[in-house]
Structures are given as structure tokens and as C-alpha cells.
Design a protein around this motif. Structure first.
Motif, short mmCIF file in Angstrom:
data_model
loop_
_atom_site.label_atom_id
_atom_site.label_comp_id
_atom_site.label_asym_id
_atom_site.label_seq_id
_atom_site.Cartn_x
_atom_site.Cartn_y
_atom_site.Cartn_z
N ALA A 1 30.16 35.81 15.94
CA ALA A 1 30.71 37.09 15.49
C ALA A 1 31.66 36.92 14.31
CB ALA A 1 31.44 37.78 16.65
N GLY A 2 32.22 35.73 14.14
CA GLY A 2 33.12 35.49 13.02
C GLY A 2 32.44 35.69 11.68
N TYR A 3 31.15 35.38 11.60
CA TYR A 3 30.40 35.59 10.36
C TYR A 3 30.36 37.08 9.99
CZ TYR A 3 26.00 36.71 7.89
OH TYR A 3 25.05 37.24 7.05
N THR A 4 30.08 37.92 10.98
CA THR A 4 30.03 39.36 10.71
C THR A 4 31.39 39.86 10.25
OG1 THR A 4 28.25 39.66 12.32
CG2 THR A 4 29.51 41.61 11.70
N ARG A 5 32.46 39.38 10.89
CA ARG A 5 33.81 39.81 10.48
C ARG A 5 34.11 39.38 9.04
NH1 ARG A 5 35.03 38.30 15.90
NH2 ARG A 5 35.68 36.20 15.23
N ARG A 6 33.76 38.14 8.69
CA ARG A 6 34.00 37.67 7.33
C ARG A 6 33.22 38.51 6.32
NH1 ARG A 6 35.23 32.44 5.82
NH2 ARG A 6 35.02 33.25 3.69
N LEU A 7 31.98 38.84 6.65
CA LEU A 7 31.16 39.64 5.74
C LEU A 7 31.76 41.02 5.55
CD1 LEU A 7 28.51 39.00 4.21
CD2 LEU A 7 27.31 40.34 5.93
N HIS A 8 32.27 41.61 6.63
CA HIS A 8 32.88 42.94 6.55
C HIS A 8 34.13 42.93 5.68
CE1 HIS A 8 30.90 44.84 10.36
NE2 HIS A 8 30.01 44.37 9.49
N GLY B 1 25.06 33.64 2.98
CA GLY B 1 24.84 32.26 3.40
C GLY B 1 26.10 31.42 3.32
N ILE B 2 26.86 31.61 2.24
CA ILE B 2 28.11 30.87 2.07
C ILE B 2 29.10 31.21 3.18
CG2 ILE B 2 30.13 30.62 0.57
CD1 ILE B 2 28.20 31.16 -1.81
N LEU B 3 29.28 32.51 3.44
CA LEU B 3 30.25 32.93 4.46
C LEU B 3 29.83 32.48 5.85
CD1 LEU B 3 31.02 36.56 3.20
CD2 LEU B 3 32.43 34.51 2.93
N ALA B 4 28.53 32.53 6.14
CA ALA B 4 28.05 32.08 7.45
C ALA B 4 28.32 30.60 7.65
CB ALA B 4 26.55 32.37 7.58
N ALA B 5 28.10 29.81 6.60
CA ALA B 5 28.36 28.37 6.70
C ALA B 5 29.84 28.09 6.91
CB ALA B 5 27.85 27.66 5.45
N GLU B 6 30.68 28.82 6.18
CA GLU B 6 32.12 28.60 6.30
C GLU B 6 32.65 29.00 7.67
OE1 GLU B 6 33.20 29.01 1.53
OE2 GLU B 6 33.76 30.63 2.91
N GLU B 7 32.06 30.02 8.27
CA GLU B 7 32.47 30.40 9.62
C GLU B 7 31.92 29.45 10.67
OE1 GLU B 7 34.57 32.71 11.08
OE2 GLU B 7 35.25 32.67 9.00
N SER C 1 21.52 50.99 7.48
CA SER C 1 20.40 50.35 8.17
C SER C 1 20.63 48.87 8.47
CB SER C 1 19.12 50.50 7.33
OG SER C 1 18.79 51.86 7.13
N VAL C 2 21.79 48.35 8.12
CA VAL C 2 22.07 46.94 8.38
C VAL C 2 22.25 46.73 9.88
CG1 VAL C 2 23.71 45.04 8.03
CG2 VAL C 2 23.12 46.56 6.13
N PRO C 3 21.46 45.85 10.49
CA PRO C 3 21.62 45.59 11.93
C PRO C 3 22.86 44.74 12.19
CG PRO C 3 20.02 44.08 11.02
CD PRO C 3 20.42 45.01 9.89
N GLN C 4 23.18 44.55 13.46
CA GLN C 4 24.22 43.57 13.79
C GLN C 4 23.73 42.22 13.27
OE1 GLN C 4 26.08 43.51 17.80
NE2 GLN C 4 25.42 41.37 17.87
N LEU C 5 24.59 41.51 12.57
CA LEU C 5 24.15 40.32 11.83
C LEU C 5 24.35 39.01 12.58
CD1 LEU C 5 25.50 41.45 8.36
CD2 LEU C 5 23.11 41.33 9.06
N HIS C 6 24.92 39.06 13.76
CA HIS C 6 25.04 37.86 14.59
C HIS C 6 24.39 38.12 15.94
CE1 HIS C 6 28.54 40.27 15.87
NE2 HIS C 6 28.40 39.64 17.04
N PHE C 7 23.96 37.06 16.57
CA PHE C 7 23.34 37.14 17.88
C PHE C 7 23.60 35.81 18.59
CE2 PHE C 7 20.26 35.89 14.66
CZ PHE C 7 19.74 34.70 15.15
N PRO C 8 23.43 35.75 19.88
CA PRO C 8 23.68 34.49 20.59
C PRO C 8 22.79 33.37 20.04
CG PRO C 8 23.51 36.29 22.15
CD PRO C 8 23.09 36.84 20.82
N GLY C 9 23.43 32.44 19.35
CA GLY C 9 22.69 31.30 18.82
C GLY C 9 22.41 31.35 17.34
N GLY C 10 22.77 32.44 16.65
CA GLY C 10 22.43 32.46 15.23
C GLY C 10 22.94 33.65 14.46
N VAL C 11 22.48 33.74 13.21
CA VAL C 11 22.91 34.78 12.29
C VAL C 11 21.73 35.23 11.44
CG1 VAL C 11 25.31 34.03 12.14
CG2 VAL C 11 23.61 33.01 10.61
#
Length: 549
Positions: A368-375, A347-353, A313-323
Motif C-alpha cells: 500500500a505504500g506504493y499507492t500512497r507515494r503515487l498519490h 516504476g521508480i516510486l514502486a521500487a523505492e517503496e 478509471s484507475v484501479p487500486q494499484l496495489h494488491f497482496p503480493g504486487g503492484v
């Protein structure tokens, strides 16, 4: 040293005060990064951003009157993400009282007994502590402010600010706009802005419908001799068995006599007569729990929805302009029934990306880099490993239990199949005529309580003379559909008696909304059969004021 500390506190207060005035009093404010929600995910993002680049302006909007006031969790905290973010947290004298988990047991309850069961590997952790989440968040907020983050309480984000197909910021509850290079949505489960963004950008396309539970919790001070710091009990079975899915818990904290007791009720139950609040009160009447709580004092009560959909049920976690961060993106580990650690790590991974992206309020990245890092992280590995536990219970209690045992002890995420969720929770509710009405025992005022007594322990703060933050899309639906077909289920699923059917002079029933009693659990936004109720954040920090949750 005392003078220096006082000056530092004064500067932090002045910075926060000035930032709040700027958001609430002028047309547009700009910042490099904007966080919506000062919970563990949002504050981890803000702290990591300032650790990486102290020159960037990071702003956090929080709807509560102070950080931590709306935070509620069990809370057994897996400390891996916290260790990553602030390695010296254990030595920090300001960190809230905590105790390492010393006894971690799972039980099956019948009305009279508790039978010990094997503890699933996912629930075992050498890095877990029992602590108050509301206190941890207060501590994190202070750390963020010390790093120069502008944390603004009593300032809810009302809707996303969209421009040219992108999110460029938010519109606050006062109508002012905040423009930013990246918007990190960390509102928690079923966030108002988060859900709008998910719908706008179709982020759930291809995913299973979201699933939710309603967590109810009380904090007690029990008699001397009954308190065993570090004891963690998770309890399945009675009173929910055969009616709804769920799990209870008893966590012994470090502070003398302090015990947290709670029950999570999955909101995909079919019987509209079920009351999660009254099920929780029944849970406390089990002989083992009653003997623990008798003679003690209930200090606080609260409730909050939580994600139970898991990976599917996890949606796509990035979108144009945010996460989307933490529970705004459904990142709770359902097999563990814990989500604070995954929220912090997101939160940590999103900030680092984000540090790799262009810092600009004009050129917004797709992130999209945030989603890749999370995966690639242990967060995704955990979610994948436990993905089949929760969906199994849709096929009955016994099948769900057997499936959970096989998945937890043997397959451990290696199954070549993935079970799926078929329906939204509101779609599972059946007509009241098909179910027997449940007769719940009256509260005794010592161990069990009525809703109004419990609400006195929620510390509700409410600014009057403001419009209701709860809206009906169609005012006729409650009386014509919900009352006639579902026996007025709003009165049952709401753990704060916000919804009440009153009789008009004509003899007809009308839904009365007591918005001042809302504790922001979001159950109405999830369980209403026709999705007729829309929850939005109230103004001026209104809502519960949790001190120890």
C-alpha cells in the motif's frame, strides 16, 4: 576498451541466455522481485531496484522477441522521470536520437484546412523531446542488464500464481513457475495477467469503467525540405468529428527526414461500421498531410490500445503480493495524451517503496505504500488536473471541446466536480441497422495503404505450429450476434485483419481468426460487444517487431 566492452556484452548475453533457459526448462525459479513486461514502467522499476540494492535478484519477463519490439507510442517524451532515474541520459552516447520540442501546435481540421488553436497548458513542456519509444526501451533494457537485472525476452507470463490469497509469482507461457517476493505488473494497457489480478482482487471496485483508445501510427521518411526536427502538431476534427472522439498527430524526429504520423480513435464510438484503420488512412489524405507525405516512404506501421479513462478509471494499484505499474494501472495522462513519463515514475516510486518492505518469497507485503507515494507525487497531480477533459466528450463533440477548453485554460483541475464515465466501450456499440454504412476511399498505394500492405511494415514474427492465442468463449456468438446485429464489426475495429468472416458451404457465415497477423493492439479484448474474445500472449516472442515506433 573495445575488448572490455565485448567481454561485458558477452557476459550480459550469457546471463540473459542462462536466465531464459532456467525459466523455460525447470519447474520453479525464484527471485526477489519479478517484473512482467519490459516497457518503460517495468524497466524503470527493475533499474531502480538494482540501484537501491545490487544484491537482490530482479527478473523481467518480456513477451516480445527482444525488448522494444512491442513498444509503440507517439512519442513526445516528458523527461522528468527519466531524469530522476538516470540523470546523465543526455550525455549517454547510446541513448537514441532525440530532439527537443521546438514547435508545439494544436489544429482543428476540416476536410481542406487546418485552423490553429491555442495550445493547452498541459501540452506545453520545456522538458519534452521527440524520440522513438521502442529505441528508448532497448536502451533501458541494456542499462538494466548492465546493472545485473535478468531480462528474459520471448517469455510471456500466462497467468498469476496465487497461493493463500496472494500473488506469489506467475506461470510462464511454457508452464514454468516463477516465485517472488513482489510481482510488478507492467504489461501496458489491458495486460493479460494484470486484468486477471484486477478481477481476482476486485481492484476496480468504486471506480468508473475503464475507457480506451486505439492508437495507429506510421513512421515515414519524407522528402528533403519537408522535415522540421522538433515540430509537434496535434490535430482534432476531421475525419473523426461527428463519428468518434480522437486526435491525430505529426511529430518530426531528429533523424533526417523521419516523421511520425498517427491517429488515436476512442473506442467508445457507437457506429459498428467505423474502421479506425481506414479513418487513419483518410486522415493522411488531408491536403496538409498529403503534401508532407507525398514522395516519401512509409517505413513502419503499428497499432496499440491506450488508456483514456484517466483518474476516475484507475484501479487500486496495489494488491497482496504486487503492484500495477504504468498503463497496466491506467496511468496515462489523458489531457496530455502522454503516458511514458507517468509509467516510468510509477516504476521508480514502486521500487523505492519496495525497499522498505521485507524481501521474502514467503511473507508477501500488501504494498500500500506504493499507492500512497503515487498519490503524493506529481503523477497524481497531473491525472487529477486533467480528469474532466475526456468524460466531457461523452456529451457530444462541441460540449467536449468547450469543456476541455474551460478545464485546460481556466479551471486547471480546480473544479469542485468530477465528471464520470458511464459505460464500458463495448457497451456503447449500437446495432448496425441504426447507422449508415461508411464508404471509405480506396488506398492509392502511395500515401494510403490497405491492411495487408501495412502489416508487411510491422515486421511480424510468428512461430507456427502453436495454438491460437485468441479464444472465443462461445463460438456461436460471432455468427449469431456480431455478424447479424453488428455487421461483423470485428472486421472493422481490428487494424490487422485478424478477424475475417468466411462463407461456409451451407451459406452461413463463420468467423475465421488469422492469429498470425495479430499486432497485439488488444482492440478485440475491449470492443467486442459481448466480451466474447479473450486475448492471451502467444509463445516464443510472436507478434510485431517494431524498430522505430
Amino acid at each position: 576498451m573495445a575488448i572490455a566492452n565485448a567481454l561485458a556484452r558477452g557476459k550480459s548475453f550469457l546471463r540473459t541466455f542462462c536466465a531464459r533457459r532456467s525459466v523455460c526448462s525447470i519447474g520453479t525459479v525464484t527471485c526477489d522481485a519479478l517484473v512482467v513486461g519490459a516497457g518503460p514502467a517495468g524497466l524503470a522499476f527493475a533499474i531502480r531496484m538494482r540501484q537501491i540494492d545490487p544484491t537482490k535478484k530482479v527478473m523481467v519477463l518480456e513477451k516480445a522477441i527482444e525488448c522494444g519490439a512491442h513498444e509503440l507510442s507517439g512519442c513526445v517524451l516528458d523527461t522528468r522521470a527519466l531524469q530522476h532515474l538516470m540523470p546523465t541520459w543526455k550525455e549517454d552516447q547510446g541513448f537514441p536520437a532525440f530532439v527537443e520540442v521546438a514547435e508545439n501546435e494544436v489544429f482543428h481540421a476540416t476536410p481542406k484546412t487546418l485552423r490553429r488553436m491555442p495550445t493547452p497548458p498541459a501540452m506545453r513542456s520545456s522538458d519534452a523531446v521527440v524520440v522513438s519509444l521502442s529505441q528508448v526501451v532497448r536502451w533501458m533494457a541494456k542499462k538494466a542488464i548492465d546493472l545485473g537485472v535478468e531480462v528474459i525476452p520471448s517469455c510471456a507470463a500466462q497467468k498469476p500464481w496465487l497461493a493463500n490469497g496472494k500473488v506469489v509469482g506467475v506461470v510462464s507461457s511454457s508452464g514454468r513457475r516463477v516465485r517472488t517476493g513482489i510481482t510488478a505488473l507492467a504489461e501496458g494497457c489491458r495486460g493479460n495477467v494484470s486484468e486477471t489480478v484486477i478481477d481476482t482482487f476486485h481492484l476496480r471496485t468504486g471506480q468508473d469503467p475503464p475507457k480506451y483508445g486505439l492508437g495507429l501510427k506510421e513512421v515515414w521518411e519524407v522528402e528533403a525540405g519537408k522535415h522540421i526536427p522538433g515540430r509537434v502538431w496535434n490535430i482534432i476534427g476531421w475525419p473523426l468529428e461527428g463519428k468518434a472522439n480522437g486526435i491525430g498527430f505529426v511529430y518530426h524526429e531528429k533523424e533526417k527526414g523521419r516523421v511520425s504520423v498517427g491517429l488515436t480513435v476512442a473506442l467508445d464510438y457507437d457506429n459498428p461500421h467505423i474502421s479506425p484503420f481506414r479513418e487513419f488512412q483518410m486522415f493522411k489524405m488531408h491536403p496538409k498531410l498529403k503534401s508532407l507525405l507525398e514522395g516519401g516512404t512509409c517505413l513502419q506501421y503499428g497499432a496499440r490500445a491506450l488508456n483514456e479513462g484517466g483518474l476516475q478509471s484507475v484501479p487500486q494499484l496495489h494488491f497482496p503480493g504486487g503492484v500495477l505499474l504504468g498503463c497496466a494501472g491506467g496511468l496515462l495522462d489523458v489531457a496530455k495524451m502522454r503516458g511514458v513519463h507517468t509509467a516510468m515514475m510509477s516504476g521508480i516510486l514502486a521500487a523505492e517503496e519496495t525497499k522498505k518492505a521485507q524481501w521474502s518469497t514467503d511473507e508477501v507485503q500488501d504494498n500500500a505504500g506504493y499507492t500512497r507515494r503515487l498519490h503524493e507525487s506529481w503523477v497524481w497531480k497531473e491525472l487529477h488536473q486533467g480528469r474532466n477533459v475526456r468524460p466531457g466528450f461523452a456529451h457530444g463533440w462541441l460540449f467536449g471541446l468547450a469543456n476541455a477548453a474551460v478545464e485546460s485554460f481556466f479551471l486547471k483541475g480546480r473544479a469542485p466536480w468530477t465528471l464520470h464515465h458511464a459505460k464500458d466501450d463495448r457497451e456503447t456499440t449500437g446495432p448496425a441497422a441504426e447507422y449508415e454504412k461508411i464508404k471509405y476511399p480506396e488506398p492509392d498505394g502511395k500515401v494510403t495503404f490497405d491492411v495487408q500492405t501495412s502489416l508487411l511494415r510491422s515486421g511480424i514474427v510468428y512461430t507456427h505450429c502453436q495454438p491460437s492465442h485468441l479464444f472465443l468463449h462461445d463460438e456461436n456468438v460471432p455468427s449469431e450476434i456480431n455478424y447479424k446485429i453488428y455487421a461483423g464489426l470485428e472486421e472493422q475495429y481490428c487494424p490487422a485483419n485478424v478477424f475475417e468472416y468466411v462463407t461456409e458451404d451451407t451459406g452461413d457465415k463463420k468467423l475465421q481468426i488469422n492469429a498470425q497477423d495479430c499486432i497485439h493492439c488488444k482492440a478485440c479484448d475491449i470492443k467486442d460487444p459481448t466480451h466474447n474474445i479473450r486475448w492471451t500472449p502467444p509463445k516464443n516472442g510472436s507478434g510485431p517487431h517494431y524498430e522505430q515506433m
